[in-house]
Design an enzyme around this catalytic site. Structure first.
Site, PDB file in Angstrom:
ATOM      1  CE  LYS A 208      14.117 -44.113  30.170  1.00 18.76           C
ATOM      2  NZ  LYS A 208      13.314 -45.306  30.538  1.00 18.76           N
ATOM      3  CE  LYS A 260      11.555 -41.383  27.920  1.00 16.06           C
ATOM      4  NZ  LYS A 260      10.843 -42.589  28.414  1.00 16.06           N
ATOM      5  CE1 TYR A 325       3.054 -39.154  26.815  1.00 14.49           C
ATOM      6  CE2 TYR A 325       4.984 -37.741  26.603  1.00 14.49           C
ATOM      7  CZ  TYR A 325       4.374 -38.879  27.109  1.00 14.49           C
ATOM      8  OH  TYR A 325       5.101 -39.741  27.900  1.00 14.49           O
TER       9      TYR A 325
END
Length: 336
Positions: A208, A260, A325
């Site tokens: 991340k 990510k 999303y």
């Protein structure tokens, strides 16, 4: 090279090899496609805000909402009906403190949301929860602060163990350990096993990055962050270090590892896929979503084509699971 030269080599009239033959029709392209995106590979992030009676739009994420308990349940049902692989739940509490106490509270917003969603959809989708403190702390960091203002890694791990047990007891199928603390996967796995929660899976945010692409997410969770996370999230300049993080998380018991953001780190996804034998996930983060939506709103991009192209590129790089999303929209586009 002249036609005569080609013909003299025994190859016949130029060009004899025509790769375009396999791109001529939509049916032909489908037949030979090497990378496929399926709704079952997609995970939808969902935000639930304590105290809301109606869903609230997030200005920097057009089409994404802070949900009430009721609208969250409906969104989870829609995700299941769309054939998605999972939902990832994030809680936004009404109050915060330095220790992120609301995250461990069995009646806190996220743990209530987990129970609501599991009760609504059962095992139709994988119910994942964000295992971190940043949504719950008054300073917005992913862990407890030491006296000098830095994040105290080992003190934070003790709280992560409590978070893990609380979320698993609420019914989460998989815990998304996203805090980037050293040793977090081993501590979470040990806490779950000691509590008899051996079937709860752990998704490690193994690579991340301290990314500028996270901006809209901070509006979504109403982040109170002061300072930055450069001291514990991964340096965008480094690949080898990220692969070390991934190997450590797998050794500590991670069931899935995640990179990510996604699009700026396709090379990292590819390398992670090469070195591990567990599933690889990627998070297509808020900034990736927002910049495409903004460009599409201005007529600069064909939104639907770009959505599918980005997802395909992430799959092609090696991610088997994509948190996005666009999950429900993409499922619609993939099945129409």
């Amino acid at each position: 090279m002249s036609d005569a030269g080609v013909s003299g080599a025994g190859l016949g009239a130029f060009p004899q090899v025509r790769p375009r033959r396999l791109r001529r029709t939509a049916a032909m392209r489908r037949l030979v496609a090497q990378t496929h995106v399926e709704p079952s590979q997609l995970v939808l992030p969902l935000f639930v805000r304590e105290g809301l009676t109606e869903p609230r739009p997030i200005s920097s994420l057009p089409g994404v909402l802070q949900h009430s308990r009721d609208s969250l349940r409906k969104a989870a049902v829609s995700a299941a009906q769309a054939g998605l692989g999972g939902v990832m739940l994030f809680g936004v509490p009404a109050g915060r403190d330095e220790h992120g106490s609301a995250g461990c509270d069995p009646d806190g917003v996220l743990n209530v949301a987990i129970r609501d969603v599991v009760a609504e959809v059962g095992d139709a989708v994988v119910v994942m929860s964000d295992l971190c403190l940043d949504e719950f702390t008054s300073h917005g960091h992913c862990g407890l602060l030491a006296a000098d203002g830095t994040v105290d890694n080992d003190a934070t791990l003790a709280v992560y163990a409590q978070l893990a047990v609380a979320q698993a007891q609420a019914g989460a199928h998989m815990l998304g350990a996203s805090g980037m603390m050293d040793g977090q996967i081993g501590v979470v796995r040990s806490a779950l096993d000691a509590a008899g929660l051996t079937d709860t899976a752990v998704l490690a945010y193994a690579a991340k990055y301290a990314s500028a692409f996270f901006g809209p997410f901070r509006e979504a969770v109403e982040s109170a962050l002061t300072g930055d996370r450069l001291g514990y999230q991964q340096d965008p300049a480094n690949l080898t270090e990220s692969l070390r993080e991934v190997r450590l998380d797998v050794a500590e018991g991670a069931d899935i590892v995640m990179v990510k953001p996604a699009l700026p780190y396709l090379d990292v996804i590819s390398e992670v896929r090469r070195i591990v034998d567990v599933p690889v996930a990627a998070y297509q983060v808020s900034g990736e979503y927002a910049m495409v939506e903004a460009a599409a709103a201005n007529g600069w991009l064909e939104r639907d084509r770009v959505v599918l192209e980005t997802l395909t590129s992430i799959r092609r790089a090696g991610a088997q699971i994509i948190v996005t999303y666009w999950a429900v929209d993409a499922a619609r586009l993939l099945t129409r």
